[in-house]
Write a protein that holds these residues in place. Sequence first.
Motif, mmCIF file in Angstrom:
data_model
loop_
_atom_site.group_PDB
_atom_site.id
_atom_site.type_symbol
_atom_site.label_atom_id
_atom_site.label_comp_id
_atom_site.label_asym_id
_atom_site.label_seq_id
_atom_site.Cartn_x
_atom_site.Cartn_y
_atom_site.Cartn_z
ATOM 1 N N PRO A 68 0.801 -1.229 0.000
ATOM 2 C CA PRO A 68 0.000 0.000 0.000
ATOM 3 C C PRO A 68 0.829 1.272 0.000
ATOM 4 C CG PRO A 68 -0.033 -0.989 2.174
ATOM 5 C CD PRO A 68 0.652 -1.963 1.265
ATOM 6 N N TYR A 120 3.433 -1.677 7.025
ATOM 7 C CA TYR A 120 2.248 -0.863 6.723
ATOM 8 C C TYR A 120 1.145 -1.778 6.203
ATOM 9 C CZ TYR A 120 5.185 3.164 7.559
ATOM 10 O OH TYR A 120 6.008 4.079 8.154
ATOM 11 N N ALA A 152 -3.968 2.066 6.153
ATOM 12 C CA ALA A 152 -3.060 2.085 5.013
ATOM 13 C C ALA A 152 -3.753 1.554 3.769
ATOM 14 C CB ALA A 152 -1.819 1.259 5.329
ATOM 15 N N ALA A 188 -6.251 4.101 2.539
ATOM 16 C CA ALA A 188 -5.595 5.215 1.860
ATOM 17 C C ALA A 188 -5.177 4.814 0.451
ATOM 18 C CB ALA A 188 -4.369 5.675 2.667
ATOM 19 N N PHE A 189 -4.696 3.605 0.300
ATOM 20 C CA PHE A 189 -4.308 3.103 -1.020
ATOM 21 C C PHE A 189 -5.519 3.015 -1.940
ATOM 22 C CE2 PHE A 189 -1.514 0.907 -3.906
ATOM 23 C CZ PHE A 189 -2.318 0.011 -4.568
ATOM 24 N N GLY A 222 10.142 -0.289 5.800
ATOM 25 C CA GLY A 222 8.892 -0.650 5.140
ATOM 26 C C GLY A 222 8.403 0.321 4.101
ATOM 27 N N LEU A 226 3.136 7.268 -5.021
ATOM 28 C CA LEU A 226 2.534 7.251 -3.682
ATOM 29 C C LEU A 226 1.915 8.619 -3.449
ATOM 30 C CD1 LEU A 226 2.121 5.733 -1.023
ATOM 31 C CD2 LEU A 226 4.314 6.644 -0.243
ATOM 32 N N PHE A 230 0.049 9.597 -0.678
ATOM 33 C CA PHE A 230 -0.167 9.991 0.702
ATOM 34 C C PHE A 230 1.123 9.706 1.468
ATOM 35 C CE2 PHE A 230 -0.588 5.566 1.912
ATOM 36 C CZ PHE A 230 -1.129 4.974 0.788
ATOM 37 N N PRO A 286 3.878 2.039 12.648
ATOM 38 C CA PRO A 286 3.503 2.755 11.434
ATOM 39 C C PRO A 286 2.147 3.432 11.553
ATOM 40 C CG PRO A 286 3.129 0.418 11.151
ATOM 41 C CD PRO A 286 3.717 0.586 12.507
ATOM 42 N N ILE A 346 -0.588 6.332 9.082
ATOM 43 C CA ILE A 346 -0.857 6.848 7.739
ATOM 44 C C ILE A 346 -1.501 8.217 7.837
ATOM 45 C CG2 ILE A 346 -2.299 6.518 5.679
ATOM 46 C CD1 ILE A 346 -0.013 4.654 5.618
ATOM 47 N N PRO A 358 -3.709 11.005 5.611
ATOM 48 C CA PRO A 358 -4.643 10.810 4.501
ATOM 49 C C PRO A 358 -4.137 11.307 3.154
ATOM 50 C CG PRO A 358 -5.375 12.593 5.943
ATOM 51 C CD PRO A 358 -4.226 11.943 6.623
#
Lengths: 657, 413
Positions: free
Chosen positions: A519, A557, A562, A565-566, B98, B124, B126, B141, B143, B145
């Motif tokens: 992701p 991740y 995650a 979001a992907f 990662g 990528l 975000f 980890p 994320i 947005p």
Amino acid sequence: MPGMSSGVAPGNSTIVSAFQSALLRQALVVVVILVLLALAWSVLRSVQLRNALAQAAGAAAAETTGAAIPGANGRAGLPAFTVTLAPGHEPWGEPEPSGRRFLRIGFGLLWVFDGILQGQTSMPLGMTTKVIDPTAAASPAWVQHIVHFGSTIWSDHPIVASTATVWIQLGIGLWLLVAPRGRWSRAAGVASLAWGLVVWVFGEAFGGLFASGASWLFGAPGAVLLYCLVGALLVLDERRWSSGQVGRFLLRAMGLLFLAMAVLQAWPGRGFWQGRVTSQSRPGTLAAMVRTMAGTPQPHYVSSWMSAFASFVEAHGFAVNLFVVVVLAALGLAFMAKRTAIVGSAVLVSVVVGLADWVLVEDFGFFGGTGTDPNSMIPMLIVIVGGYLAVTRATVEAEVLSPELELPINLEPDLGWVSEPPPPELPATWRERVRARPVYTFRALAAAGAVAVVLLGAAPMAAASLNKRADPIVDLALNGFPSRVHLKAPGFLLREQNGSLFSLSSLRGKVVVLTFLDPVSTLGSPVIAQELRQSSTLLGSQSGRVEFVAVVANSQYRSAAALQAFDRAEGLADMSNWLYLTGPVRHLMAAWKAYGVDSRLSAWGPMIPGAYRVFVIDATGWEQYQLNADPWPSDEASQASFAAVLAATVQQVLTTQ
Amino acid sequence: MRQRATASSVLSVLITGIVLGGCSSAVGAERPTGPQSVALEIPLATSAEAAGPSALAASASGASAWAIVPFGDSAAPSWQLFALGGPQASWSRVTPPGVADEGGLVGSFLPTGAVVGIEASGLLAFSPVATTHDGGLEWSPGILPTELAPVPDALAATGGGGILALLGQSGSTIVESGDNAVTTSVLTSRLAVAAAAGGSCDLTALTAVAYGPAGQPMVGGRCYGSARVGIFEQVGTGWELVGPLLPAAAVAGGITTRRGSSATGGAASAQSLISEVLQLSSDAGQLVALIESVARDGTATVLRLSRSASGSWSSSPAYDVAPSERLMATGVAPDGSSFVVMSHSGGSVTADVLGAAGSSWNELPALPAGTATLVLEVAGKTESLAVEGATLTVSVLGRSGAWSAVQVIRVPT
């Protein structure tokens, strides 16, 4: 525009082989066409001979009886006999205007040459990467958008597009050569105009007129525009040629063009006045272009004299540009002069200067493996000379065409007539001309053959432009064919993004397309995701029977956030037949291992995917195909091609369910 | 035109390059964070010293530091995070695993750990984040947005687990999340903050975030066409412009020289073309801002502004950025001193330090070749982190003014 063209090497053996095979097959079709034309010619000549013999027999009988015998045109009168006039003199009774003939033959040969160039092996993949994209790159966004439309068609169907272009251009060239007069010739002009416009827009990005750095020296306003111009002029009534009207128009147009190009060349701030921009330690615009052209793969002696010229320009940039500006302006004024002597001198000077530019700046135009034409200078010189001929030969032809003068006439098989031949009677209809005029017959058949050659290219090209599904050839060249397997698909127990448990067996009854995606990948996984999305779209109504499933391939991740979001970033959140699964690391690793996906952490940070694979599992849970989903070169063409291959593979599995 | 081009080119260097930022924002009674190097363009580096002991710092000094250092070139960049700690007080590579980091790293470093954001790159769209509480041994980890803003100070963290992140190309959105960035909520937008500025600051971008001395979210931005510094503080549900007027010297172009020159002060006329907050941090109850301003004559300067608990602002002498210089890194040390690292057109690199008292900028002895950033006052030392190929060399400035290499780390490629 990024991703406009395939990143596959132009010399890819799969593509080259497919291209050559397609050309060979189509060449066989051309041979068949020629055979059919030859048969038609034979039949028609037999008919003509039979008619001639019948007329001769009838005439002999009439002489004996004194009766009038209808002529070949059905009208009573003197016995008719077949008269063949020397080429160019029948059945119109006057020769083709010199200017028109010069332009027709000149551009006919150019189209043939261009068609042959299109047969270079790098064309299927190199046309977009080395010709179309670089040309459009310097143009405004709206031009790039238009060009992208055509570039996409070529990239999605490289074999069809490249072979089509060969036959279309060869056909148009032959058509112009074999059809000198009348409707056939004018139709050839229309074809030249139409195809020229297509090439000028999509292949030349409007001749680079909207790009910075346009110059007469580099080919502005675009070679193909001249093809279009001549095509349009060939449509005109020949009387306009005969009267010199067209010739005067051509010369004035060239005059205005040269004056405009002189102004453009003299415009400050475009880098042409400097041989070298010392403040930035780089060559001026002209020297830079010549150096770039010198680097094109070509015979060494050609590149060496171009390099020498580049050095000369760097040392004397101002003087060179001043010379060019003065010459362009002078020629522009001279072309618009009324005195023929001035115009003639200007034509001579333009030929010399033009040829020098063709050699030293345009580099002949066709080196490098993807040269599509000899650039603009040769067509421009042909137009100039043709215009001059059209002006200077106009009055001469009017005298020659006086009916009092003797026409060159060759009699058909000697039928014994010894009296002075009557004026040739022109057959009223084309059918009668075909029956009566072997030369006309031959040319009509040849023109029909040329049209058939054009259609041999145009028809597949039109079909390809309407086909939204890319040809699989690009992906097959990159990744090979899907591997046929028959293995029980290993099961796994993971979790959906909402946390609920998921088992692969829950999808029995559906075809499953399974892959493994990271992701937070910066390149590979987003590309594959888009390919899966495209493939689902290509399946249309059948997509409801297919489930696209991805398993997260990142041990760090792998949270629902995650994955979400992907999905949002790749437009998958609203795809009803999409699942992105995660789970505990040990479960994920078990799934990776089961499918041979060696996803692991690299020493420098990101995950290493090991291999990009897509698995097609049938509705009973058996793995039927494995596809190599290597995302490189990750451009539009390769993505579209992979999507097409995957969709076709899935459809194959669906049909067996 | 030329001045505008020069000014915009300098700022574009600072603003649009790949950036790393470290913003340590200690809240309230927490001990202030250490030196921070905020790099603004390649090479970029961030370092921050946590005054308190970390899991790795077993030494009595309790000193530890972090540094984000760029490797590679513009065609194939990579970023690595290093942490200083352990019994030998040595540096180790602790880059969060990662995820590819060629887009850049942004960090916020605290006594309790660090939060690192990964700039989006390639396809990528975000930004992942990663949190550590043990000096980089283990990472959790998270994320965000969307993509982090490409500015040095795009991330701020509190000891209580809150994270502020500046998102979008021009810092269009600020989000706040809990620890590990499991969930985020939009805090505000650039437009909302700009509305608070009124006519005092034409806010064209948000460029820095921090938690203020009282734990309130604060943002800094780029003000165009005014001498007002774009620093905003959240008050209730709204925002208030609290940045001062630039000193006259920074505005008029009569810039003081970098060493021991006259102090600036007084209100400035609205002569400045652009001012941008490079870094925002809290330090023992004070709010410290590093800003760059470009005057109408094209002269660029770096200033350190400090706001005391009473709310009054003071300014350091201006550091003059010559047209041939490129600002590579800036930082604020825990004792209040600051540094700038400049690259020159000939390829050399120099550094100047502004003492805590802020009286003058003093140039350090010639830096080791390839210096990417400095780390100030690490256990009383001044260290240079230099890059050559895939090797990081740590050098210490001795009393004699000479640099001595003390550690070499090879980075995997």
